[in-house]
Design an enzyme around this catalytic site. Structure first.
Site, mmCIF file in Angstrom:
data_model
loop_
_atom_site.group_PDB
_atom_site.id
_atom_site.type_symbol
_atom_site.label_atom_id
_atom_site.label_comp_id
_atom_site.label_asym_id
_atom_site.label_seq_id
_atom_site.Cartn_x
_atom_site.Cartn_y
_atom_site.Cartn_z
ATOM 1 N N ASP A 1 23.408 0.356 -68.203
ATOM 2 C CA ASP A 1 23.029 -0.080 -66.858
ATOM 3 C C ASP A 1 21.511 0.051 -66.713
ATOM 4 O O ASP A 1 20.910 1.038 -67.145
ATOM 5 C CB ASP A 1 23.747 0.768 -65.800
ATOM 6 N N ILE A 2 20.888 -0.949 -66.112
ATOM 7 C CA ILE A 2 19.425 -0.972 -65.996
ATOM 8 C C ILE A 2 18.921 0.079 -64.999
ATOM 9 O O ILE A 2 17.749 0.455 -65.041
ATOM 10 C CB ILE A 2 18.959 -2.388 -65.582
ATOM 11 N N ASN B 1 33.981 -2.135 -58.978
ATOM 12 C CA ASN B 1 33.907 -2.551 -57.574
ATOM 13 C C ASN B 1 34.455 -3.964 -57.429
ATOM 14 O O ASN B 1 33.996 -4.891 -58.092
ATOM 15 C CB ASN B 1 32.456 -2.484 -57.097
ATOM 16 N N GLU C 1 27.670 -5.879 -56.492
ATOM 17 C CA GLU C 1 26.363 -6.557 -56.496
ATOM 18 C C GLU C 1 26.398 -7.789 -57.391
ATOM 19 O O GLU C 1 25.772 -8.803 -57.083
ATOM 20 C CB GLU C 1 25.312 -5.548 -56.998
ATOM 21 N N VAL C 2 27.110 -7.690 -58.507
ATOM 22 C CA VAL C 2 27.111 -8.773 -59.503
ATOM 23 C C VAL C 2 28.516 -9.382 -59.585
ATOM 24 O O VAL C 2 29.485 -8.656 -59.855
ATOM 25 C CB VAL C 2 26.685 -8.253 -60.890
ATOM 26 N N HIS D 1 32.721 -6.036 -64.055
ATOM 27 C CA HIS D 1 32.095 -5.000 -64.890
ATOM 28 C C HIS D 1 32.730 -3.670 -64.553
ATOM 29 O O HIS D 1 33.008 -3.374 -63.396
ATOM 30 C CB HIS D 1 30.581 -4.950 -64.701
ATOM 31 N N HIS E 1 31.941 0.231 -64.666
ATOM 32 C CA HIS E 1 30.934 1.279 -64.851
ATOM 33 C C HIS E 1 31.570 2.446 -65.590
ATOM 34 O O HIS E 1 32.705 2.845 -65.277
ATOM 35 C CB HIS E 1 30.456 1.822 -63.498
HETATM 36 P P1 5GP Z 1 27.973 -3.261 -58.824
HETATM 37 O O1 5GP Z 1 27.264 -2.736 -57.611
HETATM 38 O O2 5GP Z 1 28.090 -4.763 -58.811
HETATM 39 O O3 5GP Z 1 29.263 -2.563 -59.094
HETATM 40 O O4 5GP Z 1 27.065 -2.865 -60.052
HETATM 41 C C1 5GP Z 1 26.101 -3.708 -60.607
HETATM 42 C C2 5GP Z 1 25.338 -2.896 -61.626
HETATM 43 O O5 5GP Z 1 24.603 -3.785 -62.437
HETATM 44 C C3 5GP Z 1 24.320 -1.918 -61.008
HETATM 45 O O6 5GP Z 1 24.616 -0.593 -61.434
HETATM 46 C C4 5GP Z 1 22.974 -2.415 -61.530
HETATM 47 O O7 5GP Z 1 22.077 -1.366 -61.834
HETATM 48 C C5 5GP Z 1 23.372 -3.196 -62.762
HETATM 49 N N1 5GP Z 1 22.463 -4.283 -63.076
HETATM 50 C C6 5GP Z 1 21.985 -5.233 -62.214
HETATM 51 N N2 5GP Z 1 21.185 -6.084 -62.865
HETATM 52 C C7 5GP Z 1 21.166 -5.685 -64.168
HETATM 53 C C8 5GP Z 1 20.507 -6.184 -65.332
HETATM 54 O O8 5GP Z 1 19.780 -7.174 -65.306
HETATM 55 N N3 5GP Z 1 20.732 -5.523 -66.502
HETATM 56 C C9 5GP Z 1 21.539 -4.420 -66.563
HETATM 57 N N4 5GP Z 1 21.678 -3.832 -67.764
HETATM 58 N N5 5GP Z 1 22.176 -3.925 -65.485
HETATM 59 C C10 5GP Z 1 21.980 -4.550 -64.302
#
Ligand code: 5GP
Length: 118
Positions: free
Chosen positions: A32-33, A90, A98-99, A103, A105
């Site tokens: 995760d970034i 999520n 967010e994405v 995914h 975690h």
């Molecule tokens: P969500 O909130 O959708 O469950 O988690 C999205 C995750 O994707 C976040 O923890 C965020 O840090 C990670 N993320 C967003 N953009 C990028 C990216 O460009 N590269 C990587 N490796 N992780 C990302």
């Protein structure tokens, strides 16, 4: 509707870089970034699935098995299987993803405390 321009679709197409941890035919794991714990990896299916609802309804058994095995394998490879880890996917509005590409975690490397804040 799957958004082919989401950030993880771009990672899968090699359009933006990631720190790859593990890969097989159906799944990709990367760091995760914006790590929220000493261990914070993401495991995604290579197929175009928005979230857990989409994935469990439409993915093959092989894709589903791959994702779960990759998650456990990454936890092992990062040294979290003995100490413990948490997996989160999520899904849907209340979870605030967010994405819009499924995914999982994988979080660990320290005591993660209560499951939810408050
Ligand atoms: P969500 O909130 O959708 O469950 O988690 C999205 C995750 O994707 C976040 O923890 C965020 O840090 C990670 N993320 C967003 N953009 C990028 C990216 O460009 N590269 C990587 N490796 N992780 C990302």
């Amino acid at each position: 509707m799957y958004d082919t321009e989401n950030i993880f679709a771009k990672i899968l197409r090699g359009e933006i870089p990631c720190t790859k941890l593990l890969e097989d035919e159906h799944s990709l794991a990367f760091a995760d970034i914006n790590a929220q714990a000493p261990v914070h990896a993401l495991v995604i299916p290579k197929g175009a699935y928005v979230d857990m609802n989409d994935f469990t309804r439409n993915a093959s058994d092989q894709e589903i098995a791959s994702l779960m095995r990759c998650a456990a394998r990454v936890a092992h490879d990062l040294g979290a299987d003995e100490s413990g880890y948490r997996i989160i996917a999520n899904t849907g509005g209340d979870a605030n993803p967010e994405v819009p590409h499924l995914h999982i975690h994988i979080l660990g490397g320290r005591n993660l405390g209560a499951m939810l804040p408050g």
